[in-house]
Write a protein that holds these residues in place. Structure first.
Motif, PDB file in Angstrom:
ATOM      1  N   SER A  48       0.896  -1.213   0.029  1.00 25.07           N
ATOM      2  CA  SER A  48      -0.148   0.097   0.053  1.00 25.07           C
ATOM      3  C   SER A  48       0.792   1.326   0.041  1.00 25.07           C
ATOM      4  O   SER A  48       0.388   2.283  -0.054  1.00 25.07           O
ATOM      5  N   ILE A  49       2.314   1.312   0.150  1.00 21.73           N
ATOM      6  CA  ILE A  49       2.992   2.402   0.040  1.00 21.73           C
ATOM      7  C   ILE A  49       2.485   3.054  -1.310  1.00 21.73           C
ATOM      8  O   ILE A  49       2.828   2.338  -2.672  1.00 21.73           O
ATOM      9  N   GLN A  50       2.474   4.315  -1.419  1.00 18.80           N
ATOM     10  CA  GLN A  50       2.071   5.083  -2.508  1.00 18.80           C
ATOM     11  C   GLN A  50       3.080   5.045  -3.735  1.00 18.80           C
ATOM     12  O   GLN A  50       2.894   4.826  -4.883  1.00 18.80           O
ATOM     13  N   ASP A  51       4.482   5.265  -3.426  1.00 19.54           N
ATOM     14  CA  ASP A  51       5.329   5.060  -4.567  1.00 19.54           C
ATOM     15  C   ASP A  51       5.966   3.741  -4.833  1.00 19.54           C
ATOM     16  O   ASP A  51       6.977   3.588  -5.713  1.00 19.54           O
ATOM     17  N   LEU A  52       5.408   2.644  -4.407  1.00 19.42           N
ATOM     18  CA  LEU A  52       6.064   1.206  -4.561  1.00 19.42           C
ATOM     19  C   LEU A  52       5.676   0.883  -5.937  1.00 19.42           C
ATOM     20  O   LEU A  52       6.501   0.267  -6.770  1.00 19.42           O
ATOM     21  N   TYR A  53       4.229   1.088  -6.408  1.00 12.00           N
ATOM     22  CA  TYR A  53       3.791   0.600  -7.788  1.00 12.00           C
ATOM     23  C   TYR A  53       4.321   1.275  -8.782  1.00 12.00           C
ATOM     24  O   TYR A  53       4.900   0.601  -9.719  1.00 12.00           O
ATOM     25  N   PRO A  54       4.639   2.766  -8.886  1.00  9.64           N
ATOM     26  CA  PRO A  54       5.539   3.072  -9.872  1.00  9.64           C
ATOM     27  C   PRO A  54       6.959   2.773 -10.014  1.00  9.64           C
ATOM     28  O   PRO A  54       7.597   2.560 -11.152  1.00  9.64           O
ATOM     29  N   LEU A  55       7.617   2.372  -8.942  1.00  8.47           N
ATOM     30  CA  LEU A  55       8.928   1.706  -8.817  1.00  8.47           C
ATOM     31  C   LEU A  55       8.789   0.435  -9.773  1.00  8.47           C
ATOM     32  O   LEU A  55       9.649   0.033 -10.542  1.00  8.47           O
ATOM     33  N   PHE A  56       7.673  -0.379  -9.280  1.00  5.76           N
ATOM     34  CA  PHE A  56       7.444  -1.799  -9.932  1.00  5.76           C
ATOM     35  C   PHE A  56       7.395  -1.542 -11.612  1.00  5.76           C
ATOM     36  O   PHE A  56       8.027  -2.444 -12.241  1.00  5.76           O
ATOM     37  N   THR A  57       6.617  -0.782 -11.640  1.00 10.95           N
ATOM     38  CA  THR A  57       6.179  -0.530 -13.270  1.00 10.95           C
ATOM     39  C   THR A  57       7.311  -0.086 -13.924  1.00 10.95           C
ATOM     40  O   THR A  57       7.415  -0.532 -15.218  1.00 10.95           O
ATOM     41  N   ASN A  58       8.233   0.894 -13.496  1.00 13.54           N
ATOM     42  CA  ASN A  58       9.100   1.573 -14.480  1.00 13.54           C
ATOM     43  C   ASN A  58      10.429   0.663 -14.381  1.00 13.54           C
ATOM     44  O   ASN A  58      11.356   0.901 -15.083  1.00 13.54           O
ATOM     45  N   LEU A  59      10.327  -0.337 -13.663  1.00 14.12           N
ATOM     46  CA  LEU A  59      11.513  -1.308 -13.637  1.00 14.12           C
ATOM     47  C   LEU A  59      11.687  -2.199 -14.818  1.00 14.12           C
ATOM     48  O   LEU A  59      10.771  -3.111 -14.905  1.00 14.12           O
TER      49      LEU A  59
END
Length: 446
Positions: A48-59
């Motif tokens: 649920s950490i807000q900036d975790l999903y963008p990190l995963f998507t951009n990797l």
């Protein structure tokens, strides 16, 4: 008519923008906090950490630039990262076991419950007391979860080394199984073992040197070799007089052979002479000179015992040859061991030392010994001239000392025969009977 449009003004990039390129995305950790407090490292609340999903998507794990490693992660936060081969992408919870809790990781053959080898390979982990307790708690929790939550990951430099699944509780001596070969199992064991070492590097000093430093050091090394060669030649001429010229000739021939061999290797194998290689050549000067000195001193010992020079050369060579071969064999063995076990510049030193040792054996066997044997037949050396280096009187020969003690020199064969004829004539004058002289005496008189 309408006024012409003003040209667009473009602002050139600043020097700071050029010097600081845009960072390449890669593995990273979120900076936010979960909306609900997680109960353990496997809790879904970490997602649920807000900036975790963008990190995963951009990797993009297929991009090698995003798998360079070197990430120093915070063990208390989740980590978004790739496997080392780029085939998998992970969201990992906080670390539960530090690498320092791992005692050992070894590659060994797999065995069944009866202890018999099954032919496969596994990586066996062994933890200390704290690590064993933490690993037992971890495997107890995740063994009941569904994939991929039933996996734990070993991370090195921010990248996943291995991520095995767990189906039971483990305490210690854990075997990581899979389609391992011996090489892959050993590679994984080394990554886990040495990655567990608490090592960090901090730059303490930094020096910038010019591009000409290597050339300057190489020139100084060659100069040191020339100085050493001159000193050896000077010592040889001072100690062995004219015999020292044999040393000079042998060293010149050895230098020519070494140079020819290095040129041939450079042409065939791309060999390049480094500063360490020059050091090996300098050491070889002493090795070569040592062989000559050993041979010359053995010959001198034979002369001191009263032998003629031609006989002394062969007897001295017989005594010195074995010692020379043993000395060169030890030097060659040292060079081989250094070349096999060492790395970097030390191998260059060992390589040139081995080559020069083999050249030394060839020079002593095929040039120095035959040349001294030929010189022993000349009048200058064979008669023991005081500047030849083989002067019996100067060397303290037992024959020379005996002659000096009696105030006379050692008579030659012709002088002994003349003395015998004089005694015969003296006996005939006194009325003693004398038989007819044989043909051999007549030839001597003639």
């Amino acid at each position: 008519p309408a006024a012409p449009a003003e040209p667009a003004v473009t602002t050139p990039p600043s020097l700071a923008d050029i010097a600081t390129p845009t960072p390449t995305p890669g593995p990273g950790q979120p900076t936010g906090t979960p909306t609900a407090s997680p109960t353990d490292a496997s809790d879904q609340a970490w997602l649920s950490i807000q900036d975790l999903y963008p990190l995963f998507t951009n990797l993009d794990c297929s991009d090698p630039a995003q798998r360079t490693g070197g990430v120093v992660d915070d063990p208390a936060k989740p980590l978004v990262t790739c496997s080392q081969d780029g085939l998998a992408k992970y969201v990992l919870g906080p670390a539960e076991i530090e690498g320092t809790d791992l005692n050992s990781a070894i590659a060994t053959q797999a065995s069944n419950d009866q202890g018999f080898a099954t032919g496969g390979w596994v990586v066996r982990l062994n933890f200390d007391a704290a690590g064993a307790d933490a690993f037992q708690a971890l495997t107890t929790r995740i063994s009941t979860l569904t994939a991929p939550q039933n996996q734990f990951a070993a991370v090195l430099d921010g990248l996943v080394v291995t991520a095995p699944s767990v189906d039971q509780t483990f305490t210690n001596d854990v075997d990581i199984t899979g389609n391992f070969t011996r090489e892959s199992a050993e590679a994984l064991a080394q990554q886990l073992q040495f990655g567990a070492l608490p090592i960090s590097f901090t730059v303490q000093t930094e020096d910038q040197v010019s591009a000409t430093l290597g050339t300057e050091q190489l020139q100084r090394g060659l100069l040191a070799g020339v100085v050493g060669l001159v000193l050896v030649v000077a010592y040889s001429l001072l100690q062995y007089r004219a015999l020292g010229l044999v040393t000079v000739g042998s060293l010149v021939l050895a230098a020519a052979l070494n140079y020819g061999v290095l040129l041939l290797l450079s042409w065939l194998q791309g060999f390049r002479l480094s500063l360490a290689g020059v050091a090996g050549l300098i050491v070889a000067i002493g090795v070569t000179a040592d062989s000559f000195i050993l041979f010359f001193e053995r010959v001198r010992d034979e002369i001191r015992d009263g032998r003629a020079l031609s006989t002394a050369v062969e007897a001295g060579w017989h005594r010195a040859r074995r010692t020379i071969l043993i000395s060169d064999a030890v030097s060659l063995l040292s060079a081989v061991v250094l070349y096999v076990l060492a790395v970097g510049n030390v191998r260059g030193f060992a390589f040139t030392l081995g080559i020069t040792t083999l050249v030394d054996v060839a020079i002593v066997m095929l040039f120095t010994h035959p040349l001294v044997a030929l010189l022993a037949r000349t009048k200058f050396f064979g008669s023991g001239h005081k500047w030849s280096g083989f002067d019996p009187e100067h060397l303290g020969s037992v024959v020379a000392r005996h002659a000096l003690h009696h105030g006379a020199h050692r008579p030659t064969v012709a002088e002994r025969r003349a003395q015998e004829r004089a005694k015969a004539h003296s006996g005939a004058g006194d009325g003693t009977a004398a038989g007819p002289r044989d043909s051999h005496d007549s030839e001597d008189d003639a």
